[in-house]
Design an enzyme around this catalytic site. Structure first.
Site, mmCIF file in Angstrom:
data_model
loop_
_atom_site.group_PDB
_atom_site.id
_atom_site.type_symbol
_atom_site.label_atom_id
_atom_site.label_comp_id
_atom_site.label_asym_id
_atom_site.label_seq_id
_atom_site.Cartn_x
_atom_site.Cartn_y
_atom_site.Cartn_z
ATOM 1 N N HIS A 183 0.896 -1.385 0.078
ATOM 2 C CA HIS A 183 -0.180 0.067 -0.274
ATOM 3 C C HIS A 183 0.908 1.044 0.265
ATOM 4 O O HIS A 183 0.847 2.290 -0.860
ATOM 5 C CB HIS A 183 -0.437 -0.363 1.256
ATOM 6 C CG HIS A 183 -2.009 -1.226 1.588
ATOM 7 N ND1 HIS A 183 -2.391 -2.161 1.573
ATOM 8 C CD2 HIS A 183 -3.101 -1.151 0.699
ATOM 9 C CE1 HIS A 183 -3.140 -3.004 2.037
ATOM 10 N NE2 HIS A 183 -3.314 -2.384 0.727
ATOM 11 N N GLN B 110 -17.585 -7.633 -0.052
ATOM 12 C CA GLN B 110 -16.675 -8.144 -1.661
ATOM 13 C C GLN B 110 -16.283 -9.556 -0.415
ATOM 14 O O GLN B 110 -15.663 -10.405 -1.042
ATOM 15 C CB GLN B 110 -15.646 -7.655 -1.442
ATOM 16 C CG GLN B 110 -14.465 -6.771 -0.626
ATOM 17 C CD GLN B 110 -13.450 -6.029 -0.933
ATOM 18 O OE1 GLN B 110 -13.957 -5.241 -1.408
ATOM 19 N NE2 GLN B 110 -12.443 -6.996 -1.227
HETATM 20 O O1 PAF Z 1 -7.496 -5.031 -3.154
HETATM 21 C C1 PAF Z 1 -8.728 -4.077 -2.177
HETATM 22 O O2 PAF Z 1 -8.593 -4.355 -1.071
HETATM 23 C C2 PAF Z 1 -9.757 -3.809 -2.263
HETATM 24 O O3 PAF Z 1 -10.620 -4.871 -3.118
HETATM 25 C C3 PAF Z 1 -10.445 -2.689 -2.839
HETATM 26 C C4 PAF Z 1 -10.418 -2.591 -3.439
HETATM 27 C C5 PAF Z 1 -10.299 -2.060 -1.687
HETATM 28 C C6 PAF Z 1 -11.991 -2.434 -2.707
HETATM 29 O O4 PAF Z 1 -12.561 -3.127 -1.101
#
Ligand code: PAF
Length: 284
Positions: free
Chosen positions: A38, A62
């Site tokens: 990140h 998700q």
């Molecule tokens: O890759 C991630 O951390 C997640 O899938 C995202 C793109 C932030 C969506 O919640």
């Protein structure tokens, strides 16, 4: 802590609106538990635009039933420090799921064929949840660019396609996977691994390297390359979810692999599901 934090969608929209007056705005969507991967996205975003908005939201839609939504690591103070140190201008961190999915919410973004194989097949509804939340973040921010890691390569393609199909006018930029010294792709889920599992987790990297070696020796048959990867994973004692050679643009299975074909891997190390992928022709 200097980085500004907003927690409501309304304030996030306003902060982005104000930022765009001064120039371009780059967005880095995350689920928090930030790591070097990140940080590299935030740094790349800060090179790209004078304002960088990071979002931190563990998106319930998700996660499938039985997945790790409840246990997903949440480390707000550390996350904010990393955002600041990496060059974020402000952070949007909704405090409750209802901030993004208020009562009455009923509109979803359904991705197409790119979302069907690999993780789409193994995690039904996953990319629908990803697309919906990312579309909402794109709509709120109206950013000029958004940054995502190639570790989630299928996600990157699905989001690039969505941005085009829905005319967001946002450049979706992928950045290389960041790895530990022993090759393990850095992921928030690595924190689930105990000492012994952490050692075995290099299995995915070893399998990728084994397939690359075979490719460098001249093997072009996708099934044979997959078999090399499977044998390598099995030798390390991890449970294979998938090991598939796919085209880097449409994720179809090629009849013959070339240097740009990618090997996609998912495997369980203990209870932790890890994914990785890479070009077959990449230097080893
Ligand atoms: O890759 C991630 O951390 C997640 O899938 C995202 C793109 C932030 C969506 O919640």
């Amino acid at each position: 802590m200097n980085v500004a934090v907003v927690t409501s969608a309304h304030d996030f929209r306003r902060a982005c609106q104000e930022a765009r007056v001064d120039g371009e705005l780059a967005l880095v969507p995350t689920m928090g538990s930030l790591h070097a991967g990140h940080e590299s996205l935030i740094k790349a975003a800060a090179q790209w635009a004078p304002t960088v908005a990071v979002t931190i939201f563990v998106n319930p839609s998700q996660f499938g039933p039985g997945e790790d939504l409840a246990s997903y690591p949440r480390e707000r103070a550390g996350d904010l420090r990393k955002c600041e140190e990496s060059g974020a201008t402000f952070v949007f961190a909704p405090e409750t799921p209802a901030e993004m999915y208020p009562p009455g919410f009923q509109t979803w973004v359904e991705p197409g064929p790119l979302a069907r194989p690999l993780c789409g097949e193994r995690r039904p509804g996953h990319f629908r949840g990803v697309c919906t939340i990312v579309a909402k973040l794109f709509a709120l921010s109206r950013a000029d660019a958004a940054f995502f890691g190639e570790k989630d390569y299928q996600q990157l393609l699905v989001i690039q396609r969505m941005a085009l199909d829905l005319n967001f006018g946002i450049e979706v930029i992928g950045r290389p996977t960041v790895r530990e010294a022993d090759g393990l792709a850095i992921s928030s889920r690595n924190s689930y691994l105990n000492r012994e599992e952490r050692q075995r987790a290099t299995a995915l990297w070893k399998a990728l390297q084994a397939a690359r070696r075979k490719f460098a020796e001249g093997e072009r048959d996708p099934a044979s390359l997959e078999e090399v990867a499977r044998q390598s994973l099995e030798a390390e004692g991890v449970r294979i979810d998938y090991a598939e050679v796919r085209d880097p643009v449409d994720l179809e299975r090629p009849s013959r692999a070339d240097a740009t074909s990618r090997l996609f891997l998912a495997a369980f190390v203990g209870k932790t599901r890890l994914i990785d992928n890479g070009e077959l022709g990449a230097p080893r």
